[in-house]
Motif scaffolding. Structure first.
Motif, PDB file in Angstrom:
ATOM      1  N   SER A  36     -15.197  14.890  16.957  1.00 10.06           N
ATOM      2  CA  SER A  36     -16.452  15.468  16.498  1.00 10.06           C
ATOM      3  C   SER A  36     -16.253  16.133  15.153  1.00 10.06           C
ATOM      4  N   ARG A 156     -14.922  10.350  16.712  1.00  8.51           N
ATOM      5  CA  ARG A 156     -16.179  10.855  17.263  1.00  8.51           C
ATOM      6  C   ARG A 156     -16.617  10.027  18.476  1.00  8.51           C
ATOM      7  N   GLU A 159     -20.084  10.616  19.777  1.00  3.22           N
ATOM      8  CA  GLU A 159     -21.180  10.536  18.835  1.00  3.22           C
ATOM      9  C   GLU A 159     -21.454   9.121  18.328  1.00  3.22           C
ATOM     10  N   TRP A 202     -23.311  19.532  18.926  1.00  3.23           N
ATOM     11  CA  TRP A 202     -23.826  18.173  18.898  1.00  3.23           C
ATOM     12  C   TRP A 202     -25.117  18.058  19.711  1.00  3.23           C
TER      13      TRP A 202
END
Length: 620
Positions: A36, A156, A159, A202
């Motif tokens: 992240s 990530r 994500e 996030w």
């Protein structure tokens, strides 16, 4: 055969998920550098942790402990593909467990990234298990990246898609973010708190994209989540304040800096969301369109006025806190690493550029609205935009999508810079950017189209003229210039709202035309001022007494001067850059003066001076 229920099926262990996915992502040899938004501690810092473990210091860089798993109390997200743009077909399978709709699964396959066809689909439970395992391997240092790593492919996992290496978007992005936060909630209160802070940040990012700004209840929820996250971040600093153990003092400082960076990012994201909310309150068209400044002022007189002022004050406070946060990183270990230093400086520059732009947009809400401050803000906005573009090109190259996007953004800033606007500098930037975009992104790419349309607007928005005999001075678009007969072909389709007897076009002599302010021209056939022939400039005004145009030149060393219409010719660019007739009509429908300022009709040196006669050509 009945459907197999995934609800009663035990969730995969992190090891099993990673094993199942290894074949599917084996081609992703390039790996990123971070989980992240966090940065990996250096090998030296990890060594210090191992050496200090014997003194009772708990190593934070270990896999998720059973006690942390047992401390999780939040339920799993109920997966639904209702809001996913593309539903899985019968032949699609989960790229992690390889099971699909034909296997009788009742858990939907999800996908909202850049994957196409039947690729990229996965069960939310599988994605959660895979990302959990990947996060632990990154955090513990088992999985490392190299100098050519792809951050989205590796760093990530919560994500971005491991296949197309693009961010998840929409409802899927929000669902994965919630699972990310759930998987780390047992880590709160210790040295691993940072992982939960990262996850919660996030969640707020995903809420920004998935919230209906017109829905007061949804907007209040976003505010609540951001406020709770900032409280959580501040409560985590205490866990990293112990510098008594010299073996881990550097590590503590490193993790504190990561918390500080996350706080700065959270303040920034919160502020950007408030700016969106302010636009909604000021009646900005949510699907795009032009901002209505009149509505922005009028809303101050309604019940929403107080809310708008409060939002602006909160936005200003958050942006200044974010800027201070990034500035405070300069003395930390995070900033001492060359690669990270560049990322921090770039983030700070992006933030300051956004701050300058939004501050200008809502200038009517500021307590100090002095004219000199507004002019100063315009200059600062333009300089920051230019600096950001230069830094982006140096960092990622002029052919990168980010550089092209910032070039387009800078062009818009130049077009809106009032008396500082320089049209030819803007056009040159757009021409260069368009060539780059066509080469690197392709002519059909959306960003390429945006650059092209902006260039067309810049070229033709003020390419209009009115006949000197027209008392109402109605301006008409100039379709083209016929050089062999020296006439302009004017589009007079809607002269005074009705069809003209001559039809939709008519030929006018250049000497009979009063050009619109902002029209791009070059001088021709001058005798007394022959040094100005072929010089490019733009029309700043028209002097009725002398029947001449006030011209400002591309070369700023040349003083503005009055020139007869017969000694000016409109500039036309290459056919591949010129808009079609239909596109010209669309551009002509806009108020050119609002997009391209008059370039200071009353600027210094614009008036006649003692030796000004030498600058005014005497046309024979």
């Amino acid at each position: 055969m009945g459907k197999k229920s995934r609800k009663n099926k035990p969730r995969r262990s992190e090891e099993a998920a990673a094993s199942s996915a290894s074949a599917a992502v084996s081609s992703n040899k390039n790996a990123g550098v971070s989980e992240s938004n966090s940065k990996n501690p250096s090998q030296r810092q990890r060594q210090q942790v191992r050496q200090s473990s014997s003194s009772g210091f708990r190593n934070p860089f270990t896999a998720t402990a059973l006690s942390e798993v047992n401390a999780i109390v939040s339920p799993h997200v109920v997966s639904s593909d209702e809001h996913d743009p593309v539903k899985a077909t019968g032949g699609a399978t989960c790229w992690i467990c390889l099971e699909g709709l034909e296997d009788g699964d009742d858990e939907p396959l999800r996908r909202n990234c850049a994957c196409r066809g039947d690729s990229g689909y996965a069960h939310l439970t599988c994605l959660t298990s895979f990302a959990t395992s990947e996060s632990d391997e990154i955090w513990t240092g088992k999985k490392k990246g190299g100098s050519n790593t792809n951050q989205l492919a590796f760093g990530r996992p919560w994500e971005s898609c491991a296949n197309c290496k693009q961010y998840y978007v929409g409802k899927l992005r929000g669902d994965i973010a919630l699972e990310f936060a759930r998987s780390t909630e047992g880590m709160v209160g210790g040295l691993r708190s940072f992982r939960h802070v990262t996850a919660k940040s996030w969640v707020t990012k995903s809420m920004i994209d998935n919230t209906n700004m017109r829905d007061v209840k949804s907007s209040s929820k976003v505010v609540s989540e951001f406020d709770k996250l900032l409280i959580l971040i501040k409560s985590c600093y205490a866990a990293y304040e112990d510098d008594s153990n010299p073996m881990v003092a550097g590590l503590m400082g490193f993790l504190r800096a990561n918390i500080q960076q996350t706080e700065a990012e959270t303040n920034y994201n919160y502020a950007i969301w408030l700016a969106q909310r302010m636009r909604c309150l000021t009646r900005k068209s949510w699907g795009g369109g032009d901002f209505d400044y009149t509505a922005g002022h009028n809303v101050l007189l309604t019940g929403d006025g107080n809310d708008l002022k409060l939002l602006y004050n909160k936005w200003n406070e958050l942006m200044n806190s974010a800027i201070a946060g990034y500035e405070g990183l300069k003395g930390t270990l995070l900033y001492s690493e060359p690669g990270t230093r560049g990322q921090v400086e770039m983030s700070k520059l992006q933030l300051m550029n956004q701050y300058s732009q939004i501050k200008k947009e809502f200038s009517y809400l500021a307590q100090d609205r002095a004219t000199d401050n507004i002019a100063k803000d315009e200059r600062e906005t333009l300089e920051l935009s230019k600096k950001l573009l230069k830094s982006t090109i140096e960092d990622s190259g002029e052919a990168s999508t980010t550089a092209i996007r910032y070039a387009l953004q800078h062009a818009h800033q130049m077009m809106e810079s009032g008396k500082h606007y320089r049209p030819f500098e803007t056009i040159d930037l757009l021409l260069k950017t368009l060539k780059t975009a066509r080469r690197s992104l392709g002519p059909s790419h959306k960003l390429t189209g945006s650059v092209s349309s902006t260039l067309q607007t810049c070229i033709v928005s003020n390419r209009e003229g009115a006949h000197y005999l027209d008392s109402r001075r109605a301006y008409h678009p100039v379709d083209r210039y016929e050089e062999d007969v020296d006439v302009y072909i004017m589009n007079i389709e809607n002269w005074y709202g009705k069809q003209h007897d001559h039809g939709s076009t008519i030929a006018w002599d250049p000497s009979d035309i009063i050009l619109k302010r902002g029209a791009l021209i070059q001088c021709v056939d001058l005798e007394k001022a022959s040094h100005l022939n072929d010089k490019r400039g733009w029309v700043a005004d028209y002097d009725d007494d002398s029947g001449r145009h006030l011209v400002k030149f591309e070369d700023e060393k040349i003083k503005p001067c009055l020139v007869k219409p017969d000694n000016l010719r409109l500039i036309f660019f290459g056919k591949e850059y010129e808009p079609t007739s239909e596109e010209c009509k669309k551009v002509a429908g806009k108020d050119g003066a609002s997009e391209f300022p008059s370039l200071a009709k009353d600027d210094e040196d614009d008036g006649d001076d003692e030796d000004g006669e030498d600058d005014i050509p005497d046309l024979c």
